[in-house]
Design a protein around this motif. Structure first.
Motif, short mmCIF file in Angstrom:
data_model
loop_
_atom_site.label_atom_id
_atom_site.label_comp_id
_atom_site.label_asym_id
_atom_site.label_seq_id
_atom_site.Cartn_x
_atom_site.Cartn_y
_atom_site.Cartn_z
N ARG A 179 29.12 50.29 -23.77
CA ARG A 179 29.60 51.99 -23.52
C ARG A 179 30.59 51.49 -23.78
NH1 ARG A 179 31.72 51.74 -17.62
NH2 ARG A 179 33.22 53.17 -18.40
N GLN A 180 30.87 53.12 -24.33
CA GLN A 180 32.50 53.44 -25.06
C GLN A 180 33.29 54.65 -25.25
OE1 GLN A 180 29.12 54.32 -28.60
NE2 GLN A 180 30.91 54.75 -29.45
N VAL A 181 34.43 54.12 -25.74
CA VAL A 181 35.52 55.73 -25.13
C VAL A 181 35.10 56.68 -26.05
CG1 VAL A 181 37.96 55.79 -25.18
CG2 VAL A 181 37.43 53.71 -24.84
N PRO A 182 34.73 57.47 -25.55
CA PRO A 182 34.66 58.58 -25.99
C PRO A 182 35.82 59.11 -26.86
CG PRO A 182 34.35 58.63 -24.19
CD PRO A 182 34.79 57.58 -24.19
N LYS A 183 35.26 59.39 -29.14
CA LYS A 183 36.48 59.64 -29.20
C LYS A 183 37.17 61.08 -28.95
CE LYS A 183 34.35 58.42 -33.87
NZ LYS A 183 33.49 58.84 -34.77
N GLN A 184 36.67 61.56 -28.08
CA GLN A 184 37.85 62.93 -27.21
C GLN A 184 38.80 62.70 -26.09
OE1 GLN A 184 34.30 62.32 -27.92
NE2 GLN A 184 33.72 63.15 -25.58
N SER A 185 38.78 61.36 -25.59
CA SER A 185 39.07 60.99 -24.71
C SER A 185 40.22 59.80 -25.62
CB SER A 185 38.29 60.19 -23.98
OG SER A 185 37.77 60.48 -23.64
N ILE A 186 40.49 60.27 -26.84
CA ILE A 186 41.52 58.49 -27.28
C ILE A 186 42.70 60.01 -28.02
CG2 ILE A 186 42.13 57.39 -29.54
CD1 ILE A 186 39.03 56.35 -29.29
N SER A 187 44.00 59.14 -26.96
CA SER A 187 45.24 59.66 -27.38
C SER A 187 46.49 58.51 -27.93
CB SER A 187 45.59 60.42 -26.60
OG SER A 187 46.80 61.66 -26.57
N ALA A 241 46.34 62.70 -37.52
CA ALA A 241 44.89 63.62 -37.60
C ALA A 241 44.33 62.75 -39.04
CB ALA A 241 45.26 64.74 -37.86
N ASP A 242 44.41 62.35 -39.53
CA ASP A 242 43.69 61.83 -40.54
C ASP A 242 43.27 60.34 -40.35
OD1 ASP A 242 44.52 63.88 -42.55
OD2 ASP A 242 45.93 62.09 -44.01
N ILE A 243 43.64 59.58 -39.70
CA ILE A 243 43.48 58.63 -39.15
C ILE A 243 41.96 58.36 -37.98
CG2 ILE A 243 43.97 56.58 -37.11
CD1 ILE A 243 46.71 56.47 -37.95
N GLY A 244 42.18 59.79 -37.29
CA GLY A 244 40.81 60.19 -36.45
C GLY A 244 41.53 61.11 -35.15
N TYR A 245 42.66 60.43 -34.71
CA TYR A 245 43.05 61.18 -33.54
C TYR A 245 42.92 63.26 -33.26
CZ TYR A 245 45.37 56.83 -32.39
OH TYR A 245 45.97 55.72 -32.39
N ARG A 246 42.78 63.29 -32.43
CA ARG A 246 42.73 64.51 -32.46
C ARG A 246 43.60 64.69 -31.12
NH1 ARG A 246 41.64 64.10 -36.52
NH2 ARG A 246 39.74 64.99 -37.55
N TYR A 259 43.90 53.06 -32.73
CA TYR A 259 42.56 53.77 -32.95
C TYR A 259 41.62 53.65 -33.42
CZ TYR A 259 39.83 57.81 -33.68
OH TYR A 259 38.22 58.69 -33.63
N ASP A 260 41.41 52.31 -34.17
CA ASP A 260 39.72 51.38 -34.99
C ASP A 260 39.19 50.94 -33.17
OD1 ASP A 260 39.98 52.99 -37.58
OD2 ASP A 260 41.30 52.11 -38.24
N TYR A 261 40.48 50.75 -32.96
CA TYR A 261 39.89 49.15 -32.20
C TYR A 261 38.87 49.74 -30.65
CZ TYR A 261 40.17 46.17 -28.05
OH TYR A 261 39.66 45.00 -26.98
N LEU A 262 39.49 50.75 -29.79
CA LEU A 262 39.41 51.74 -29.10
C LEU A 262 37.95 52.51 -29.85
CD1 LEU A 262 42.29 53.62 -27.20
CD2 LEU A 262 40.90 51.27 -26.82
N VAL A 263 37.46 52.92 -30.58
CA VAL A 263 36.47 53.38 -31.70
C VAL A 263 35.69 52.36 -31.37
CG1 VAL A 263 35.62 54.49 -33.42
CG2 VAL A 263 37.49 55.30 -32.59
#
Length: 280
Positions: A40-48, A70-75, A272-276
């Protein structure tokens, strides 16, 4: 699919709990799934990310920092104030940077009508009480009464009120843990829990046991790592076994935080990279 629909149902959770067992070691970083288990993995849309992490570099113009996130990938971001701007002004900054402030830290002892209005303007789903501390059990109980009442009002306004722990809620006051006062004195309908994993571990609590004891009230995690000496660490460089915790739980938001980063944007990127990339 809503955020809540990605969280486990009671039946699914109980089945998983029986299959995996209850124990989770607090120390030891894990980056890989256990052999034979589905990955499993953490969904990107669930990362804050909690913007408190970046408070020292926000200055009087937060837009460049938000753009960098935002450039890093956070939404998504979680607010801790609006840096001298009105809710409408800060909402405009968020729109320009492509970010959503789905959550915010705020107190409940002020103007709740204003709090609700600002939360709606900013597009929040969650409002979370970030910190209280009282010397007596009576004060904790009085706060809990106010928390439940505020949660009822925010729920009727379409918001979810949460409580964010530190370590002191797990130390007994007059023989009772304040955390237990809060969970017993509020309803899951009106008050959810934002569990700060660093502070839970620091308080001597197993995050998985805490999650299970309060299922399904835990909707948000503050994902914050802990160095061997007890200090804060960038995600994946400390001792907390996030893979085991995430494997046994499920929340709507995984919020990166570091209370004392040396390089806040580097910390944000590492988090961010760790969670992704984490598989569990």
């Amino acid at each position: 699919m809503t955020e809540e629909s990605r969280m486990p149902s009671r039946r699914t959770f109980l089945s998983t709990a029986l299959a995996t067992g209850a124990a989770v070691a607090l120390p030891a970083t894990a980056a890989a799934a256990a052999p034979g288990r589905p990955r499993r993995q953490v969904p990107k849309q669930s990362i804050s990310i909690q913007l408190y992490t970046l408070r020292d570099i926000m200055g009087d113009d937060p837009e460049p920092v938000l753009s960098a996130l935002a450039d890093i990938g956070y939404r998504k971001v979680e607010l801790a104030g609006t840096y001298g701007r009105s809710a409408a002004e800060f909402a405009a900054v968020l729109r320009r940077t492509g970010l959503r402030a789905t959550s915010s830290h705020a107190g409940i002892d002020g103007d709740l009508d204003r709090l609700i209005a600002d939360a709606r303007t900013l597009g929040h789903k969650y409002v979370v009480v970030p910190w209280v501390n009282y010397a007596t059990l009576a004060e904790w109980r009085a706060f809990t009464t106010r928390l439940e009442a505020a949660g009822d009002k925010l729920r009727r306004a379409g918001l979810s009120l949460g409580y964010h722990n530190h370590a002191h809620e797990f130390a007994a006051v007059e023989g009772t843990r304040p955390f237990d006062v809060i969970t017993a004195g509020t309803t899951r309908r009106n008050v959810h829990l934002e569990v700060d994993l660093y502070w839970a571990v620091t308080g001597g609590v197993d995050p998985v046991a805490l999650y299970r004891a309060n299922f399904p009230r835990v909707r948000q995690f503050h994902v914050k790592d802990r160095a061997a000496d007890g200090s804060f660490a960038d995600l994946g460089t400390g001792t907390i076994d996030f893979a085991s915790i995430f494997r046994a739980t499920g929340v709507a938001e995984y919020i990166v935080e570091h209370d004392q980063p040396r390089d806040a944007l580097a910390t944000a990127r590492v988090g961010y990279d760790y969670l992704v990339n984490l598989r569990f």
